[in-house]
Design a protein around this motif. Structure first.
Motif, PDB file in Angstrom:
ATOM      1  N   ILE A  73       0.811  -1.216   0.000  1.00  0.00           N
ATOM      2  CA  ILE A  73       0.000   0.000   0.000  1.00  0.00           C
ATOM      3  C   ILE A  73       0.844   1.265   0.000  1.00  0.00           C
ATOM      4  N   GLY A  74       2.120   1.147   0.319  1.00  0.00           N
ATOM      5  CA  GLY A  74       2.956   2.344   0.348  1.00  0.00           C
ATOM      6  C   GLY A  74       4.296   2.076   0.979  1.00  0.00           C
ATOM      7  N   TYR A  75       4.994   3.147   1.288  1.00  0.00           N
ATOM      8  CA  TYR A  75       6.308   3.001   1.909  1.00  0.00           C
ATOM      9  C   TYR A  75       6.534   4.116   2.917  1.00  0.00           C
ATOM     10  N   LEU A  76       7.484   3.880   3.788  1.00  0.00           N
ATOM     11  CA  LEU A  76       7.847   4.843   4.822  1.00  0.00           C
ATOM     12  C   LEU A  76       9.193   5.456   4.461  1.00  0.00           C
ATOM     13  N   ASP A  77       9.262   6.749   4.538  1.00  0.00           N
ATOM     14  CA  ASP A  77      10.499   7.467   4.229  1.00  0.00           C
ATOM     15  C   ASP A  77      11.068   8.015   5.532  1.00  0.00           C
ATOM     16  N   ASP A  78      12.221   7.488   5.930  1.00  0.00           N
ATOM     17  CA  ASP A  78      12.832   7.911   7.188  1.00  0.00           C
ATOM     18  C   ASP A  78      14.327   8.102   6.968  1.00  0.00           C
ATOM     19  N   PRO A  79      14.857   9.313   7.260  1.00  0.00           N
ATOM     20  CA  PRO A  79      16.285   9.571   7.048  1.00  0.00           C
ATOM     21  C   PRO A  79      17.188   8.755   7.960  1.00  0.00           C
ATOM     22  N   LEU A  80      16.617   8.098   8.981  1.00  0.00           N
ATOM     23  CA  LEU A  80      17.417   7.308   9.907  1.00  0.00           C
ATOM     24  C   LEU A  80      17.685   5.894   9.393  1.00  0.00           C
ATOM     25  N   VAL A  81      17.069   5.524   8.269  1.00  0.00           N
ATOM     26  CA  VAL A  81      17.280   4.213   7.667  1.00  0.00           C
ATOM     27  C   VAL A  81      18.166   4.378   6.441  1.00  0.00           C
ATOM     28  N   LEU A  82      19.211   3.578   6.350  1.00  0.00           N
ATOM     29  CA  LEU A  82      20.132   3.685   5.226  1.00  0.00           C
ATOM     30  C   LEU A  82      19.422   3.359   3.916  1.00  0.00           C
ATOM     31  N   PRO A  83      19.709   4.099   2.853  1.00  0.00           N
ATOM     32  CA  PRO A  83      19.018   3.877   1.585  1.00  0.00           C
ATOM     33  C   PRO A  83      19.446   2.572   0.916  1.00  0.00           C
ATOM     34  N   CYS A  84      18.503   1.959   0.232  1.00  0.00           N
ATOM     35  CA  CYS A  84      18.805   0.798  -0.601  1.00  0.00           C
ATOM     36  C   CYS A  84      17.694   0.665  -1.632  1.00  0.00           C
TER      37      CYS A  84
ATOM     38  N   ILE B  71       5.180  -4.456   7.907  1.00  0.00           N
ATOM     39  CA  ILE B  71       6.247  -3.569   7.449  1.00  0.00           C
ATOM     40  C   ILE B  71       7.496  -4.408   7.231  1.00  0.00           C
ATOM     41  N   GLN B  72       8.091  -4.249   6.067  1.00  0.00           N
ATOM     42  CA  GLN B  72       9.357  -4.910   5.806  1.00  0.00           C
ATOM     43  C   GLN B  72      10.479  -3.872   5.804  1.00  0.00           C
ATOM     44  N   GLN B  73      11.541  -4.159   6.539  1.00  0.00           N
ATOM     45  CA  GLN B  73      12.707  -3.282   6.619  1.00  0.00           C
ATOM     46  C   GLN B  73      13.887  -3.990   5.972  1.00  0.00           C
ATOM     47  N   ARG B  74      14.494  -3.355   4.984  1.00  0.00           N
ATOM     48  CA  ARG B  74      15.531  -4.024   4.198  1.00  0.00           C
ATOM     49  C   ARG B  74      16.938  -3.466   4.418  1.00  0.00           C
ATOM     50  N   SER B  75      17.078  -2.441   5.193  1.00  0.00           N
ATOM     51  CA  SER B  75      18.412  -1.901   5.463  1.00  0.00           C
ATOM     52  C   SER B  75      18.477  -1.422   6.903  1.00  0.00           C
ATOM     53  N   PRO B  76      19.690  -1.334   7.464  1.00  0.00           N
ATOM     54  CA  PRO B  76      19.821  -1.001   8.892  1.00  0.00           C
ATOM     55  C   PRO B  76      19.597   0.473   9.198  1.00  0.00           C
ATOM     56  N   VAL B  77      19.447   0.735  10.480  1.00  0.00           N
ATOM     57  CA  VAL B  77      19.282   2.099  10.979  1.00  0.00           C
ATOM     58  C   VAL B  77      20.654   2.731  11.165  1.00  0.00           C
ATOM     59  N   VAL B  78      20.745   4.037  10.959  1.00  0.00           N
ATOM     60  CA  VAL B  78      21.984   4.769  11.188  1.00  0.00           C
ATOM     61  C   VAL B  78      22.476   4.495  12.608  1.00  0.00           C
ATOM     62  N   LYS B  79      23.757   4.243  12.735  1.00  0.00           N
ATOM     63  CA  LYS B  79      24.328   3.883  14.035  1.00  0.00           C
ATOM     64  C   LYS B  79      24.026   4.949  15.090  1.00  0.00           C
ATOM     65  N   GLY B  80      23.566   4.494  16.233  1.00  0.00           N
ATOM     66  CA  GLY B  80      23.288   5.389  17.346  1.00  0.00           C
ATOM     67  C   GLY B  80      21.914   6.036  17.317  1.00  0.00           C
ATOM     68  N   MET B  81      21.102   5.708  16.296  1.00  0.00           N
ATOM     69  CA  MET B  81      19.804   6.372  16.157  1.00  0.00           C
ATOM     70  C   MET B  81      18.621   5.409  16.306  1.00  0.00           C
ATOM     71  N   MET B  82      18.853   4.246  16.889  1.00  0.00           N
ATOM     72  CA  MET B  82      17.797   3.237  16.962  1.00  0.00           C
ATOM     73  C   MET B  82      16.601   3.703  17.783  1.00  0.00           C
ATOM     74  N   VAL B  83      16.840   4.371  18.899  1.00  0.00           N
ATOM     75  CA  VAL B  83      15.721   4.813  19.736  1.00  0.00           C
ATOM     76  C   VAL B  83      14.876   5.848  19.000  1.00  0.00           C
ATOM     77  N   GLU B  84      15.522   6.779  18.320  1.00  0.00           N
ATOM     78  CA  GLU B  84      14.777   7.786  17.562  1.00  0.00           C
ATOM     79  C   GLU B  84      13.968   7.135  16.451  1.00  0.00           C
TER      80      GLU B  84
END
Length: 281
Positions: A45-56, A87-100
């Protein structure tokens, strides 16, 4: 975090349960979500755009014949017949930003009317307690149903509560305070503090998602399994089956390749790379 609906698609109000992976050893949570998306025939149905997730970016992961549609780092799928959003997540979160990042996920879940968040993740088998090594239990859980993390529904299935959860232990408490906004990053545990075994589990992504969704007043269940790096497909089948036991739809009700059962995603054909060139032998 911004949620972008695909053209012509909509959020289904009846999809009140959200399933998502927490990245960990063997990517078992992601593989389990792959199975659930493909087997429930969930609709993107869509996607989530978050700068804290590495692009792929990649090719479509689920269609029997790839159509050249792009797969993005965070995608949302609805299965109205099973009342599920995945929700499927295909790349990791920026280091140190998991809580955010976990706070952003919790805000998304709350703003879209989700009542139950189910987190699928793996745990390092090297961290398993000695007493548990001899146990036949393969699935562990952590829930917001009770203050100690226990849940009667999970116990009836035969799962064990994650022993390492202790809401008054310093790392778990600090994580809870962060999720509520009661602590600042500058108040972090001193680097001189000696970290022990009890500090390992609160440092994992599933713990951040658990604490942040809990802080938003959402019901949360983490379904966890111990594993090692390697061929983790059996672990993902185990975790996906556990999600079905908790949430209702059984794998035998899925429209599998032979009339029922799991539908193996197309992308799994190359999960370990192409087969060897037989001309070498």
């Amino acid at each position: 975090m911004e949620f972008i609906l695909e053209e012509g698609k909509r959020l289904h109000e009846e999809c009140s349960t959200l399933i998502l992976p927490a990245l960990s050893i063997g990517n078992v949570g992601q593989l389990a979500v792959d199975l659930l998306v493909s087997s429930t025939r969930a609709d993107k149905i869509g996607y989530l755009d978050d700068p804290l997730v590495l692009p792929c970016v990649g090719n479509d992961a689920y269609e029997p014949v790839p159509r050249g549609l792009l797969a993005l780092p965070l995608e949302a799928y609805d299965s109205p017949s099973n009342a599920l959003t995945l929700i499927q997540q295909r790349s990791p979160v920026v280091k140190g930003m998991m809580v955010e990042f976990a706070k952003n996920l919790a805000n998304f879940a709350a703003s879209t009317g989700k009542k139950h968040v189910t987190v699928l993740s793996s745990l390092d088998s090297g961290k398993r307690q000695k007493l548990d090594v001899l146990s036949e239990t393969q699935i562990y859980y952590l829930s917001t149903a009770n203050n100690d993390g226990s849940d009667n529904d999970c116990e009836r299935i035969g799962w064990k509560r994650l022993h390492e959860y202790n809401p008054v232990q310093r790392s778990w408490k600090y994580l809870d305070d962060l999720a509520k906004g009661d602590s600042l990053l500058e108040d972090n545990l001193s680097i001189e503090d000696e970290l022990g075994h009890e500090d390992y589990f609160p440092s994992l992504p599933f713990a951040a998602i658990f604490s942040c969704c809990k802080a938003k007043g959402l019901k949360v269940t983490c379904i966890l399994c111990y594993c090692s790096e390697g061929d983790n497909i059996p672990d993902s089948l185990l975790l996906a089956e556990a999600a079905c036991k908790l949430l209702g739809p059984g794998s035998d009700s899925f429209r599998g390749n032979e009339g029922g059962g799991w539908v193996i995603p197309l992308s799994w054909k190359t999960v370990y790379g192409p087969p060897p060139d037989m001309s070498l032998f």
